[in-house]
Every structure is written in C-alpha cells, then in structure tokens.
Design an enzyme around this catalytic site. Sequence first.
Site, PDB file in Angstrom:
ATOM      1  N   ASN A 122    -144.785   4.842  -1.304  1.00 24.37           N
ATOM      2  CA  ASN A 122    -144.236   6.139  -1.691  1.00 24.37           C
ATOM      3  C   ASN A 122    -143.478   6.015  -3.004  1.00 24.37           C
ATOM      4  OD1 ASN A 122    -143.127   9.028  -1.031  1.00 24.37           O
ATOM      5  ND2 ASN A 122    -141.340   7.808  -1.560  1.00 24.37           N
ATOM      6  N   GLU A 123    -144.016   6.578  -4.063  1.00 20.67           N
ATOM      7  CA  GLU A 123    -143.350   6.755  -5.364  1.00 20.67           C
ATOM      8  C   GLU A 123    -143.015   5.453  -6.083  1.00 20.67           C
ATOM      9  OE1 GLU A 123    -140.071   9.504  -4.933  1.00 20.67           O
ATOM     10  OE2 GLU A 123    -141.388  11.166  -4.395  1.00 20.67           O
TER      11      GLU A 123
END
Length: 900
Positions: free
Chosen positions: A478-479
């Site tokens: 995630n990110e």
Amino acid sequence: MTDPPPALRSLTIAPNARLLIQLRVDSLPSHLHPLTPLPPPVPPMASPRSVAALSAGWLFKRADKGDFLPVAQFPTNVHLDLLHHDLIADPFFDKNELKCQWVGEKDWVYRNVFPATLPAPGEKKVLVFEGLDTYATVSLNGTEILSTDNMFIEYRADVTELLEGGDNVLEIVFKSAFFEGKKVQEQHPDHHWGCWNGDPSRLAVRKAQYHYGWDWGPTLLTCGPWRPITLETYSTRISSLRITTTVPPNLTSATISARTVLEGVSTASTTLHYTVTSASGVVVSSISASASASSDGTVTDLALAQPELWYPHGYGAQPLYIFTATLKDVKGREIDSVSKTIGVRSVNVVQRELKDQPGTSFFFEVNGVPLFCGGSNWIPADNFIPRISKAKYREWLQLLKDGNQLMARVWAGGIYEEEVFYDICDELGILVWQDFAFGCGNYPAHIPSFRDSITAEATYNVHRLHTHPCIVLWAGNNEDYQYAESITPGQLGYDPKNMDPASWLASGFPARYLYEKLLPAIVAEHGAGATYHPGSPWGGVDSRDQTVGDIHQWNVWHGTQEKYQNFDKLGGRFVSEFGMEAFPSAKTIDAYLPPGSSERYPQSSTVDFHNKADGHERRLALYLVENFRYAFSPLEQYVYATQLMQSECLSTAYRLWRRDWKGPGREYTAGALVWQINDCWPVTSWAIVDYYLRPKHAYFTIKRELAEFTVGVKRVRVETKKNPWTRVDIAVDETIEVWAGSFSLRAVEGARLVVRAWDVCSGVKVFDKVAKDAFTLEENRSVELVSMRLPGWNGKHEGERDVVVAVYLEDSTGKVLARRVSFAEPLKYVQLQKPKELKVEVAGDVVSISAEVPVKGLALETDDEGVVFEDNLVDLVPGEVVKIVARGLNGGKVDVRYLL
C-alpha cells in the site's frame, strides 16, 4: 530364573555404549537357528493424526517482576490480559492510550502447563504456533525450541524427544517489538528509514503496522500468543494440499487439480482418496491415487461436469464445495484428512485498450461477467485482534453486503485476516482484494534475513488462503511506490525503467525486489491462479496515472483539497482509495468521555485526541464551510453536519465514477473502494461505520449509489461570451445532464425518464414531463439519457438555486427503478425552508415521511440500539411519501433531523 546363554553370562554394558554382539550359533534356541527363515518385521501401525488445543490454564507476567496471573482469554495479547486484571486503564477511553505506552516497552512471559503422553514408536509430537506476536523465545521443559520474529507466520516445533509423560511446561518470552525494531534500525544506518504514519522502526518488524499508530488509530504495541497453539501427534500427515480450479470459457465444466505433499509416508502402505462434495452433501466427484513421498507431492485431477458456479452477490449464487483429501493405510484405515471449502469460478483482471480514451482498462471479470466493483477498504476491526469474535466479523461483512458493496480491500497495514473473514466473504459473495503487509514506507529488503522472513510469510499466507473463491487479487503493498516517488527525485535511486532486480536491492528502494520479483513468484506458485498486482496504487508512468492500473484519489481531503463536486475529473481506471472524514455517532463519543465531562463539544481536547488525522480541524472546517451552514452546538447537530458532508462527498464520487462504467471497451472507471468501512477503536475518521457498528449517513447514500439501478444528475453552467473580451455580455445557460446506471445482466425495455421540479421556498411544482420515453436501458453499464435546460429555471442569475429537480427512472409498468433529487450547490446558498407540514408516521417497522416543501438530508434517529435502518438520510419533495424500513422499531418513537 533361567540363566542367560553362556555368551552373555559375564557381559558388562557401559552406559550409553554402542555394542555389536556376536552370538554362538549353538547358544541360540532352535527356533532362532539361522537356517530357519525369520518372519518379516511388522511395521508399527500408523496412528491417525490428532490435534490437542492448548487453550486452558495460561498464565502471564511481566518479565522483570511480578507474579503469574491468569490470562483473560486464549488466544490473547498482553493488553487484554492487563485490562482483565485492572492493571491498565482502558486505552480506548478518554486519553488513556497515553497511559498505556509503557506496555510496549516491556518484555512479557506466557506460561502453560499441559499434560501429554509419550510418543508411540514411529510417532511425532509437534507444537504448532499459529501466531506469535512478534519476537518470541519458546521453551519446553526448560529447553529452547523456537525463536520467532514474524507475527504473520505459523511455526512448528518438533518436540518428540522433549515431551515428558505427564505435565509439561511451555514458556514463551515476548520481547519489546519496539526496541527490537530500533536495534535493526541502528544496525543499518545507511538505509533510508522513511515512512508515513508510525515510528520508522516498524519497517524492520514483521508485525501489524497499524499497531504503531496511524492517522485513524492509536499506538498500542501488543504482544502475545494471538492465534491458537496446538499439539499435533502423528506418524504420517498431509503437510500440504494445494487446490487449483480451472474453468473453461464456456463454463460447462471444471477441473480441480490437487497437489498433495505428505510427511512421514510409506508409499507401499498408503493411498490418497479425494472427494468433492456439494453443499447439500452429495459427492459429485471422487478419485484415489497412490501416495507419493516426493517433496513435490502427488498431483491428481478431478473433473466436474456442469459445475455450480460461484458468483459475487447480485450476479448469481454462492455455491460452495467441500474438497477432502484423505490418507488411508493398506487396510483402509484413515490416517489423516484435510478438507477445504472451494468455489468454482473463473476470475480475470482485464487490462486492455479503451475506446476514445488513453490507457487501459482495469476491471474484474468473474465467469465472463464484467464487474463494477463498488466497495470499501477494510482495516482490522479492533486494535486487539483476539477479541474480534466470529459474530462480530459476520456483522461487519453483512453490513458490506447489505450496503450493496461488492468488494473489500484488506489493507496492507493490518493483518492477513482470520480464516473466518474469508469464509464469510465466500458465503456472502464479497470479493476480496488482498494486500501483502507492507504499508506507506521504505522497507529494508536488502537485508537477507528480512527477505527470508518475507518469503516464509508470503508462502504461508498465500497457501493458507488460496482456496477461497472470494480472493481475486494480491497486491504487493500500500502506497510504497507512492512514498518512493515522494522523496527528492533520485535520492532513493528508484527508476521504473530499470529492469535489473539485483540492482534494486542495491538501490535506496530495495523493497521493489519484493514487489516485482519475490512476491509475484510466490503468488504464481501458491496462489492457484490468482492475479498479482505490484502495489496499490500502481500503473502507468507513476502511481498517480489515472489511465492505467489503480489510483488512490486523495486530492479531496489531502493533497490539493479539491471540491468534491469535481470528482468526475479526479477518477481513474480503478479508484482503490478515496475518502472524507465525519464524526461518529454522539453515542460513540459519549462512550469514550467520562460521565458529565466538560469535554463534550466538537473542539475539545479529548474529542480531538480521538481524531489522529493531521490537520483534521482545518480540513473538516474547509469542507463544511464551503458547503453548509452549520453550528458546533449541540454536539448532535455538528455530528449530523459532518456526516451529511461526508455522505454528499462520497455519494458524489460513486455516482460520477459509476457514470464512467459505459460498457464494453468503455470501462473508463471500473471500481471505487471508499476509505474505509470500519474503525479499530472509537474515533473520528474516514470510516462510514463506526467502531460500535453504528452506520454513518454515508453508508446509506453509498448503498443507494450502488443499487442495481441508479439515475444521476449533474448541473452544468454554460457561459457564452458575445465577444472574446467582454466581462458583461455573457449568455448563461443552466443545464442538467441525466444518466442512468444498470448493474443488471438484462436490459430494461420500454424504460422512461420523468423529470419534475419545484420551487425550493414555496414547494410549488414548476415542471413535470417525461423527458425520455420508451428507451432501452442496456445491461451492466451507464447510459446517457438527456441534457436539457434546467427545468423551471427563470433565466435569472442565481435563480437556479431556487429550483429543486427530481428525476425518476421507471420501467414499462411505471415502477420506479431509481430516483435522484438535485439541489443547487453549494447547499449553503440554498434558501431551504422549515416545513410546516412534515409528517412522520410509524406503522410497525415502516416509517413514512412527507413534507410540503423540499427537504434536504432528512435523518431518522432513535435511542433504541436494537433498531436497524435499511435506509436513511433521504431528500423529500412535495407530493411524495418516502418509506423507510426500520427493523425492530415495532411502532416506537423516531426523531428527525434535516438541513436548514
């Protein structure tokens, strides 16, 4: 007593000596004479595998002082046990989180005394630890048997030689994960230890990252045996069963391939038997195969003719089969058996060129059906995971389904969820996007031991979950790419064009090696055909590319803080994160405030403490002041204002992005997953349902936007200058664009669009016409219906604010399939009137509401916690009665609140 043979009369055997004894033939009894054939040896009988749960009698203590105390439950963690004995204050209450920080900086000991029997000849005794959080040293009867450093892995320890008949002492020492992470950080000073949220030492620790604090959650560094511990006894077992289901495009058959690996098997004496059983208990396929001692296992295929296919909810049924592998000995006795629930379906992530727009699609296709995936991001439902019950999981996931949400994204900063989570998603038909556990940072993948731990973690969890039909994608992180892109260009040496994996490990962004080499290989081997996606967001020229892959759209709230009315310009091929904050129910706020607290107001120190988002005061104020007239007091009215703002924002996003689901070749936006469905503690956050499962109003408006049929309205101002330079001679035309959306797999013939309008102040109807008649609403796409001058508008500047428009999508019988009421925006400029004839009538569980003037955002409220609203926060127009089902109301009292 008979004398021993002469050869043994004077033999002395030293302790632990190894002897080779040669006997004289004439000293042997006649029946053992070497000329007499010896009977063949009888192999020990393979006993069935047994599993004993070690769940009773656990004690815990602080490592450096104190006496052992009973645990609160098992599995458990240290905060739950301390709470149980009133040794810490509830960290969810008031500001007690601050008083509990010492817990994460101490070492803790867990002890259990359990009875056991000695192993029979040929038997193994193995302790199985399904989850230890996180740095643990395990000893049995004083001997160390295991050392762990990864919360997400199941560990097995062979204790055959260490178990004693009778009582055995199992002890687990948990070290402070915070300090252990700091040591790794200190050992590798050249690594860029950067992250968003939490202490950067978390990057070195394979522990749920949200335990270090996030912008919606507290910092509570747990430890303990958070998943079950068992003692297995066996001589032979099925150590691995990998099941892959293949469905051809015509969907008329299926092949189920099973790869079975055995431990401790004698191939001459064992057989594997496979059965596939329907949910009704009927065996639909079976086969037997010789067992193999190969480390690659035995591969066996079973055929299914005309299988019952698994679909996400709303598109078909969710039939589930039971696949069972049974190991039997030569006499047909069962030695071991493993059963898995499976669903038969085909899944693809379709990325292909689009018509009329750049880039490629990114949509999920199940059994050949393209899907618009409206849904939510999922975080752990509690900071203390062992207390999330199966019933609580079901409540949460039923809310998702009841809210017309098709997909849940299991976010990277939490855990690989409990088995029950995926079981319920299988049953309810909820698709799961599963992240690997890396979030918002630069992970030290250049450390070999770290990579080894990740290999074990990924292999274990992908294999553990691979049979669930609900899981349709694994994403690498995630990110993390977004974080790497945010660092000064060139500082980390991240170059997307560089395709040399070895050089990635030597760069400042070594985790790329995990996301683009290690993890995809593990998913390919163990994921039973699941799609792998390197990260979220990921695709295109960078992680913000709106034309390829998925994006996280945070330029509403974060970033450039765009107006939410412009979400149509902010879309992407698949929007896997976006959101807007709102306060939780006032009842939830009261649950963490002391009785009679002077802190019961929106800007209080304690209420602010229960909002972890940086700059939340400014951002909430920005979006409120841009759109509404509101007040801070009473608290309930301010809560309503924030929830109305959140619901307007999020429903606008779903409505505008669903408009871009335009059919084959035009899947311009194919998914929208709101951040987030749930909370892990009582807090003001982006969640649309708070910690106590109280839905915010956005839950209901999103539910309506994800219904089978919808109709949307966008107001558009068209300005035409009479000459290029004028500031005065400008012709203004207020128009509306109307479209309809269908998730049905059948077209609606003979549909029609009815448009009505009212004066907002007087409630007088100023327009009522069929704007489009006898048209076909095509299946599974949006359809543009009309673009027309704002009905009832007087042509004067700002006169558009006086007009409220309602559009109705009807079928050929006149049944209303969808309805949308459009007020001018921003709503703070609209002269909303307090109705004089607001009628709220209750009959059993049905509430009927009407008014003589348009009403914006009418919310029903009740003090009865047992009442469940099926809809809420509705807009009213004159001449219409809106009915809302409130299960459990039973004729009781409801209050109303609406915008003025």
